[in-house]
Write a protein that holds these residues in place. Structure first.
Motif, mmCIF file in Angstrom:
data_model
loop_
_atom_site.group_PDB
_atom_site.id
_atom_site.type_symbol
_atom_site.label_atom_id
_atom_site.label_comp_id
_atom_site.label_asym_id
_atom_site.label_seq_id
_atom_site.Cartn_x
_atom_site.Cartn_y
_atom_site.Cartn_z
ATOM 1 N N LYS A 76 8.745 14.439 52.190
ATOM 2 C CA LYS A 76 9.388 14.275 53.497
ATOM 3 C C LYS A 76 10.050 15.593 53.854
ATOM 4 O O LYS A 76 10.648 16.246 53.001
ATOM 5 C CB LYS A 76 10.467 13.181 53.441
ATOM 6 N N GLN A 77 9.926 15.992 55.120
ATOM 7 C CA GLN A 77 10.484 17.288 55.502
ATOM 8 C C GLN A 77 10.949 17.244 56.955
ATOM 9 O O GLN A 77 10.264 16.690 57.820
ATOM 10 C CB GLN A 77 9.427 18.377 55.326
ATOM 11 N N GLN A 78 12.110 17.848 57.187
ATOM 12 C CA GLN A 78 12.590 18.020 58.552
ATOM 13 C C GLN A 78 12.098 19.369 59.049
ATOM 14 O O GLN A 78 12.275 20.385 58.393
ATOM 15 C CB GLN A 78 14.121 18.009 58.604
ATOM 16 N N VAL A 79 11.464 19.350 60.214
ATOM 17 C CA VAL A 79 10.925 20.560 60.822
ATOM 18 C C VAL A 79 11.675 20.772 62.129
ATOM 19 O O VAL A 79 11.885 19.813 62.887
ATOM 20 C CB VAL A 79 9.406 20.392 61.087
ATOM 21 N N PRO A 80 12.089 22.008 62.403
ATOM 22 C CA PRO A 80 12.764 22.246 63.686
ATOM 23 C C PRO A 80 11.867 21.818 64.851
ATOM 24 O O PRO A 80 10.666 22.094 64.867
ATOM 25 C CB PRO A 80 12.986 23.761 63.699
ATOM 26 N N ALA A 81 12.464 21.124 65.814
ATOM 27 C CA ALA A 81 11.708 20.645 66.975
ATOM 28 C C ALA A 81 11.019 21.794 67.695
ATOM 29 O O ALA A 81 9.937 21.614 68.271
ATOM 30 C CB ALA A 81 12.626 19.874 67.916
ATOM 31 N N HIS A 115 15.205 18.039 65.406
ATOM 32 C CA HIS A 115 14.254 18.010 64.286
ATOM 33 C C HIS A 115 13.178 16.941 64.477
ATOM 34 O O HIS A 115 13.399 15.942 65.145
ATOM 35 C CB HIS A 115 14.977 17.702 62.961
ATOM 36 N N VAL A 116 12.062 17.197 63.814
ATOM 37 C CA VAL A 116 11.009 16.201 63.663
ATOM 38 C C VAL A 116 10.835 16.015 62.155
ATOM 39 O O VAL A 116 10.619 16.986 61.432
ATOM 40 C CB VAL A 116 9.675 16.664 64.310
ATOM 41 N N THR A 117 10.994 14.780 61.692
ATOM 42 C CA THR A 117 10.826 14.513 60.264
ATOM 43 C C THR A 117 9.421 13.989 60.041
ATOM 44 O O THR A 117 8.976 13.056 60.712
ATOM 45 C CB THR A 117 11.868 13.484 59.769
ATOM 46 N N VAL A 118 8.716 14.639 59.100
ATOM 47 C CA VAL A 118 7.353 14.243 58.763
ATOM 48 C C VAL A 118 7.313 13.801 57.307
ATOM 49 O O VAL A 118 8.127 14.228 56.486
ATOM 50 C CB VAL A 118 6.331 15.386 59.011
ATOM 51 N N ASP A 119 6.361 12.940 56.995
ATOM 52 C CA ASP A 119 6.211 12.396 55.642
ATOM 53 C C ASP A 119 4.773 12.605 55.198
ATOM 54 O O ASP A 119 3.843 12.128 55.845
ATOM 55 C CB ASP A 119 6.561 10.908 55.654
ATOM 56 N N GLY A 120 4.598 13.320 54.092
ATOM 57 C CA GLY A 120 3.273 13.598 53.549
ATOM 58 C C GLY A 120 2.784 12.562 52.557
ATOM 59 O O GLY A 120 1.688 12.697 52.008
ATOM 60 N N ASN A 121 3.576 11.526 52.306
ATOM 61 C CA ASN A 121 3.123 10.440 51.426
ATOM 62 C C ASN A 121 2.120 9.568 52.164
ATOM 63 O O ASN A 121 2.217 9.385 53.379
ATOM 64 C CB ASN A 121 4.312 9.565 51.012
#
Length: 169
Positions: A76-81, A115-121
């Motif tokens: 899981k990672q927060q990416v700057p919008a 932020h946009v939080t994405v999940d790679g799971n």
């Protein structure tokens, strides 16, 4: 004919979670097909159907380690919008992100102004999966399918995949 390596397996399945909530169901629709023994099916389900034949029905419970793996919080990672300039990220949107480990499919799980939080799971990571399975049909793989290690359009799995993606179930 029995299920073994290099056999194309067509099956119907009903997938539920630990609370018996249905996640997916192919009964009454096109059966899912895959090339057995070529890492295009989750390991636990592939092992469970090994040696079975058309007409067989079985119930299978698959632990996370034999399914989609354990849930890894670090995926899981927060990416700057601002990194999504020109895009409109929405909850549930899926795309491929470039990571240190190479391209990884991710799902947007939260969107704020900053932020946009994405999940790679995988969406089923960390879950025990319960399958009700009916083996519908078996056939020998074609030479082209064996060469490529996957099904081709004429023997597709019943749903769409991205370029280079294998069957996920």
């Amino acid at each position: 004919m029995h299920i073994k390596k290099d056999i194309v397996v067509s099956l119907h399945y009903r997938l539920t979670d630990d609370q018996q909530q249905e996640i997916e169901n192919s009964f009454g629709d096109v059966p899912m097909s895959y090339l057995h023994g070529h890492n295009t099916m989750i390991p636990g389900l592939e092992a469970a159907v090994e040696g079975k034949q058309a007409g067989d029905r079985l119930d299978v419970t698959i632990s996370p380690e034999n399914g989609y793996g354990e849930y890894v919080e670090e995926r899981k990672q927060q990416v700057p919008a601002a990194a999504f300039e020109g895009l409109d990220p929405q909850l549930g949107m899926q795309f491929t992100a470039d990571t240190d480990q190479g391209p990884m499919p991710v799902t947007v799980i939260e969107v704020t102004d900053e932020h946009v939080t994405v999940d790679g799971n995988h969406p089923f990571a960390g879950q025990t999966l319960h399958f009700e399975v009916e083996i519908v049909e078996l056939r020998d793989a074609t030479p082209t399918e064996l060469e490529h290690g996957r099904l081709h359009q004429e023997g597709g799995c019943g749903h769409d995949h991205g370029e280079g993606e294998s069957c996920c179930h």
